[in-house]
Write an enzyme that holds these catalytic residues in place. Structure first.
Site, short mmCIF file in Angstrom:
data_model
loop_
_atom_site.label_atom_id
_atom_site.label_comp_id
_atom_site.label_asym_id
_atom_site.label_seq_id
_atom_site.Cartn_x
_atom_site.Cartn_y
_atom_site.Cartn_z
N LYS A 114 76.05 -24.21 43.43
CA LYS A 114 75.47 -25.32 43.73
C LYS A 114 74.76 -25.76 42.47
O LYS A 114 74.80 -25.06 41.43
CB LYS A 114 74.36 -25.24 44.92
CG LYS A 114 75.01 -24.41 46.12
CD LYS A 114 75.93 -25.39 46.71
CE LYS A 114 76.54 -24.75 48.14
NZ LYS A 114 77.41 -25.62 48.64
N SER A 157 85.48 -24.89 47.73
CA SER A 157 85.38 -25.86 48.49
C SER A 157 85.04 -27.28 48.27
O SER A 157 84.88 -27.22 46.54
CB SER A 157 84.09 -25.31 49.62
OG SER A 157 83.08 -25.39 48.86
#
Length: 253
Positions: A121, A64
């Site tokens: 992340k 993503s």
């Protein structure tokens, strides 16, 4: 494969030797079965790959745009499994403590609500930190994280939609990295403006307005950490019709 090789060493090889002795001198010795030969040749390679993936480095693919511009869809990365301690595969039991995540680390972790799903992340809060956001700027323990806007604006894709994002440099944990910041209001979250619990971490994506991160999924327990992302080893951009060669080998910061 390893079982076949071990079975041959423990039993089948002895049977072949007995059969050869019974046949007498001059008889052609029985050949090693093809499956055994294949297992003997490839088992050490497979074992080495499994050990490397389990304890040293594991490859991941970026699915993503939540970590753009640091990472983009089509990047294949190496994750250092030993950066946060050695753990036994499957049992996930720590056997050797080697380090802990630091602010600014790009880390892969298992989603707390679905441990079979991996996320990537950036660590923005370590145990005891109070993380806030004020007008797109991170605040840690009441101190603003250095943020420098470049004056550049880009159209950024987010789940099939596009939005205008400002490009900025953020300095976190002593390292400088780029972030995308949209015009939307700061996202409210029950996980901001309060101390990060002991043994847990708060993470955010670099594409701040297009990231399902700690502001939504909550804190990440230490036992859910897979490792620290260290380098891009391959890139395949479907829209470009092939690899982006300049990204291959880049260090992840």
């Amino acid at each position: 494969m390893g079982f076949i090789w071990a079975l041959d060493v423990a039993l089948l090889r002895r049977q072949r030797a007995t059969a050869a002795a019974a046949a007498g001198e001059g008889a052609e010795p029985p050949r090693e079965p093809a499956l055994v030969e294949f297992s003997r040749s490839f088992f050490p390679v497979v074992l080495a790959v499994l050990l490397i993936r389990s304890f040293l480095y594991e490859p991941f693919r970026i699915p993503s745009s939540s970590m753009m511009p640091t990472l983009r869809v089509g990047d294949f990365i190496f994750v250092s499994k030993f950066s946060y301690g050695l753990r036994l595969p499957v049992l996930n039991t720590e056997i050797l403590a080697l380090g802990r995540p630091q602010r600014g680390d790009v880390t892969v972790f298992r989603l707390p609500s679905d441990p079979g799903t991996n996320y990537i992340k950036r660590v923005v809060g370590t145990p005891g930190d109070v993380v806030s956001m004020r007008n797109k700027q991170l605040m840690i323990n009441g101190e603003p994280v250095p943020l420098e806007f470049t004056g550049e604006a880009l159209e950024v894709e987010c789940g099939g939609f596009w939005f205008d994002a400002r490009v900025a440099y953020e300095t976190l944990g002593g390292d400088r990295h780029m972030v995308f910041l949209g015009e939307q209001r700061d996202r409210a979250s029950p996980f901001l403006d309060r101390p990060v619990p002991q043994g847990q971490y708060l993470v955010m994506g670099d594409n701040r307005d297009c990231s399902r991160d700690g502001r939504i999924i909550g804190y990440i327990p230490a036992e859910n950490l897979v490792g620290r992302a260290v380098r891009i080893w391959m890139n395949w951009d479907a829209e470009a019709g092939g690899p982006l060669w300049h990204r291959i080998g880049d260090r992840i910061e």
